[in-house]
Structure formats: C-alpha cells, structure tokens
Design an enzyme around this catalytic site. Sequence first.
Site, PDB file in Angstrom:
ATOM      1  N   TYR A 163       0.436  -1.199  -0.271  1.00  0.00           N
ATOM      2  CA  TYR A 163      -0.002  -0.072  -0.486  1.00  0.00           C
ATOM      3  C   TYR A 163       0.615   1.338   0.054  1.00  0.00           C
ATOM      4  O   TYR A 163       0.871   2.176  -1.036  1.00  0.00           O
ATOM      5  CB  TYR A 163      -1.205  -0.030   1.253  1.00  0.00           C
ATOM      6  CG  TYR A 163      -1.909   1.011   1.121  1.00  0.00           C
ATOM      7  CD1 TYR A 163      -3.396   0.689   0.132  1.00  0.00           C
ATOM      8  CD2 TYR A 163      -1.971   2.412   1.703  1.00  0.00           C
ATOM      9  CE1 TYR A 163      -3.628   2.394   0.407  1.00  0.00           C
ATOM     10  CE2 TYR A 163      -2.945   3.451   2.104  1.00  0.00           C
ATOM     11  CZ  TYR A 163      -4.053   3.099   1.252  1.00  0.00           C
ATOM     12  OH  TYR A 163      -4.852   3.939   1.379  1.00  0.00           O
ATOM     13  N   LYS A 167       1.124   3.759  -2.893  1.00  0.00           N
ATOM     14  CA  LYS A 167       1.191   5.559  -2.617  1.00  0.00           C
ATOM     15  C   LYS A 167       1.993   6.439  -2.825  1.00  0.00           C
ATOM     16  O   LYS A 167       1.919   7.561  -3.888  1.00  0.00           O
ATOM     17  CB  LYS A 167       0.570   5.649  -1.467  1.00  0.00           C
ATOM     18  CG  LYS A 167      -1.251   5.338  -1.642  1.00  0.00           C
ATOM     19  CD  LYS A 167      -2.156   5.215  -2.445  1.00  0.00           C
ATOM     20  CE  LYS A 167      -3.714   4.379  -2.379  1.00  0.00           C
ATOM     21  NZ  LYS A 167      -4.154   4.447  -3.241  1.00  0.00           N
TER      22      LYS A 167
HETATM   23  N1  NAD Z   1     -10.750   6.038   3.002  1.00  0.00           N
HETATM   24  C1  NAD Z   1      -9.020   6.692   3.578  1.00  0.00           C
HETATM   25  O1  NAD Z   1      -9.010   7.039   5.063  1.00  0.00           O
HETATM   26  C2  NAD Z   1      -8.110   6.943   2.586  1.00  0.00           C
HETATM   27  C3  NAD Z   1      -7.244   7.454   2.955  1.00  0.00           C
HETATM   28  C4  NAD Z   1      -6.099   7.679   2.354  1.00  0.00           C
HETATM   29  C5  NAD Z   1      -6.698   7.067   0.295  1.00  0.00           C
HETATM   30  N2  NAD Z   1      -7.356   6.305   0.455  1.00  0.00           N
HETATM   31  C6  NAD Z   1      -7.918   6.448  -1.459  1.00  0.00           C
HETATM   32  O2  NAD Z   1      -9.045   5.945  -1.646  1.00  0.00           O
HETATM   33  C7  NAD Z   1      -8.914   6.358  -3.032  1.00  0.00           C
HETATM   34  C8  NAD Z   1     -10.155   5.486  -2.521  1.00  0.00           C
HETATM   35  O3  NAD Z   1     -10.843   4.975  -0.985  1.00  0.00           O
HETATM   36  P1  NAD Z   1     -11.890   4.611  -0.649  1.00  0.00           P
HETATM   37  O4  NAD Z   1     -11.813   4.706   0.700  1.00  0.00           O
HETATM   38  O5  NAD Z   1     -13.497   5.361  -1.011  1.00  0.00           O
HETATM   39  O6  NAD Z   1     -12.263   3.054  -0.595  1.00  0.00           O
HETATM   40  P2  NAD Z   1     -13.960   2.046  -0.407  1.00  0.00           P
HETATM   41  O7  NAD Z   1     -13.462   0.593  -0.429  1.00  0.00           O
HETATM   42  O8  NAD Z   1     -14.867   2.937   0.506  1.00  0.00           O
HETATM   43  O9  NAD Z   1     -14.523   1.826  -2.352  1.00  0.00           O
HETATM   44  C9  NAD Z   1     -13.310   1.964  -3.223  1.00  0.00           C
HETATM   45  C10 NAD Z   1     -14.248   1.413  -4.384  1.00  0.00           C
HETATM   46  O10 NAD Z   1     -13.570   1.373  -5.370  1.00  0.00           O
HETATM   47  C11 NAD Z   1     -13.388   0.437  -6.223  1.00  0.00           C
HETATM   48  N3  NAD Z   1     -12.891  -0.281  -6.654  1.00  0.00           N
HETATM   49  C12 NAD Z   1     -12.086  -1.318  -5.995  1.00  0.00           C
HETATM   50  N4  NAD Z   1     -11.615  -2.278  -6.772  1.00  0.00           N
HETATM   51  C13 NAD Z   1     -11.526  -1.820  -8.166  1.00  0.00           C
HETATM   52  C14 NAD Z   1     -10.903  -2.789  -9.087  1.00  0.00           C
HETATM   53  N5  NAD Z   1      -9.872  -2.855  -9.165  1.00  0.00           N
HETATM   54  N6  NAD Z   1     -11.864  -1.555 -10.275  1.00  0.00           N
HETATM   55  C15 NAD Z   1     -12.840  -1.067 -10.741  1.00  0.00           C
HETATM   56  N7  NAD Z   1     -13.002   0.475  -9.108  1.00  0.00           N
HETATM   57  C16 NAD Z   1     -12.754  -0.948  -8.337  1.00  0.00           C
HETATM   58  C17 NAD Z   1     -14.411  -0.442  -4.618  1.00  0.00           C
HETATM   59  O11 NAD Z   1     -16.034  -1.539  -5.711  1.00  0.00           O
HETATM   60  C18 NAD Z   1     -14.882   0.696  -4.232  1.00  0.00           C
HETATM   61  O12 NAD Z   1     -16.597   1.533  -4.630  1.00  0.00           O
HETATM   62  C19 NAD Z   1      -8.442   4.509  -2.320  1.00  0.00           C
HETATM   63  O13 NAD Z   1      -7.392   5.168  -3.420  1.00  0.00           O
HETATM   64  C20 NAD Z   1      -7.612   4.942  -1.385  1.00  0.00           C
HETATM   65  O14 NAD Z   1      -6.367   3.610  -1.389  1.00  0.00           O
HETATM   66  C21 NAD Z   1      -8.593   6.345   0.984  1.00  0.00           C
END
Ligand code: NAD
Length: 257
Positions: A163, A167
């Site tokens: 991860y 990133k």
């Molecule tokens: N939530 C947090 O605290 C946080 C913090 C830092 C970064 N992020 C980043 O933000 C982004 C979104 O995260 P989130 O928290 O909304 O996650 P989440 O798990 O709530 O949602 C992710 C979405 O992406 C979709 N997805 C997963 N794999 C996929 C694929 N191979 N093809 C197409 N769609 C796919 C899932 O079905 C889901 O709808 C990610 O890149 C994550 O690393 C999240």
Amino acid sequence: MKLKDRVAIVTGASSGIGRGIALEFAKEGAKVVVADLQEKPKRGKYYDRDLATPTVTAIEELGAEGLFVQTDVAREDEVRNLVDRTVARFGKLEIVVNNAGINVPGTSETMPVADWDRVLSVNLRALFLTSKFAIPHLRAAHYGRMIHIASVHFRGGSSGPPYAASKAAVVNLARDTALEVGRDGITVNVICPGFIETPIQDYMTPAEIEAARQRTVMPRFGLPRDIGRAAVFLASDDAEWITGASLVVDGGYIAAI
Ligand SMILES: NC(=O)c1ccc[n+]([C@@H]2O[C@H](COP(=O)([O-])OP(=O)(O)OC[C@H]3O[C@@H](n4cnc5c(N)ncnc54)[C@H](O)[C@@H]3O)[C@@H](O)[C@H]2O)c1
C-alpha cells in the site's frame, strides 16, 4: 458552476471517496462516468452501513448526467472499454480521476505474492492504463485534468508492504506524466487524503480508528466530500497552472513531526 458540461471519469466511484468526488463534480455541472467493479455502494462495518442508492442515481437526483461502466481498472481491455464507452456516450473526455484503490493488510513474511501483485495492479498499474487510453482524448478536447488519489501513506509506512509503496509511486508517476502532457495544457496532480470515513477502514480495529482520529488535528474525521471539493478545484479552470503537484488533505494528520 466550475465544471459545467465537462466530461469526467471517476474510478471506484460507487463508494467512499470516489462517490464523494463524483457527487461534487455533478453539483458543479459535470457529466460523470462511474467506473467500478460493482454498481452498488459498498457497505462498511463502521461507515455507510445502510447506503443503497447507486452513485448514478444520486447524480441524476442532483439534476446531472451519469453513466455506470463496470470496470476492473487492473484490466487493460476493461479500461480501454471504459474510455471508449465514455466518448461514445458524451462525445469527449476531459477529466480522469484515478481513485479506485485497495489495501490488503499483512507483512512481508505473511503476505502471499498474489496480494502484493493485486494491490500494485489496482493502485499503480491501473493509472498507467487510464493514462494510455485517456490522454489522446484529453489532447483532442483541448482540456485535460488527471487527478490521482494517493494517501498520506505516500510519506511513510504502516499500512502493509504494497500500500505505502504504491502510494509513493503514484506521486512520482504523476510528475512524470505531467512532463509528458504539459505542453498541451493538460495537468496531472495528486490528492493525498488522510483518514476519511469510508468502508476501506473495515480492516482497522476500533482502537486503530480512534488513534487515527486522535492524531487528526481538526476536530472531525475527513468525509468523502472533503476530497471531492479538492478534486473540483484541481479539475477546474482555477488550477490551470498547477501540475505535477501533490495536495495533502488530511485535517492535519501529518502536520506534526
Ligand atoms: N478512506 C481513507 O481513509 C483513505 C485514506 C487515504 C487514501 N485513500 C484512497 O482513496 C481511494 C478510495 O478509497 P475509499 O476509502 O473510498 O475506498 P472504498 O473501499 O470505500 O471504495 C473503493 C471503491 O473502489 C472500487 N474498486 C476497488 N477495486 C477496484 C477495481 N479493481 N476496479 C474498479 N473499482 C474498484 C470498490 O468497488 C469501491 O467502490 C483509494 O485509492 C484509497 O487508497 C483512502
């Protein structure tokens, strides 16, 4: 409206941060293509426990246009199809938000190699695929914005081997692509979120979530719309001279040494 009639793809937009970005884009007048493995929003252990409305329905309720294209962003043929379907439906493509991302916890000793490969495919390789197929359309549209969603983990470890590595790589990939396309007025930037209330946090224990909340300086956790508003800015005319940059949106999580 800052994005009136702009055409945008947001990956992973059925849930969480991607959904928040898609809805903020729709409020600003954009036509939004929701690219995700599944159309239904994910329901988390802690957040979005009862969420049922698909993102395209929510976009339409805001009076905007949306399209769902089932896509695994790790698959070349599916990303090509996503771009083709977008242009077939809306006639152009101007904004791509690479938001889909996964986290598989584990250690170097315990994690199967397949898990490493999957995280890198979704969090990093997919951004190369969307760039490959979208950039010709961004050039043709004479307006181009690519926005990658990384994480505060670009700057440090603690989320498992693939991860944090993926990133950090996203941040430098954006700089490289920015050099490729800048002469045509296309920008490539990164948003690095802190902890945001979405189902991705299901892998964390309540104690870990509380620790992250304590370390967040602002008096609340982040919400998907906090990232959505930053993405609207980077996608709009207001950010036309910003490229290769990374914007930390974390409520102060990494402000302390
Ligand atoms: N939530 C947090 O605290 C946080 C913090 C830092 C970064 N992020 C980043 O933000 C982004 C979104 O995260 P989130 O928290 O909304 O996650 P989440 O798990 O709530 O949602 C992710 C979405 O992406 C979709 N997805 C997963 N794999 C996929 C694929 N191979 N093809 C197409 N769609 C796919 C899932 O079905 C889901 O709808 C990610 O890149 C994550 O690393 C999240």
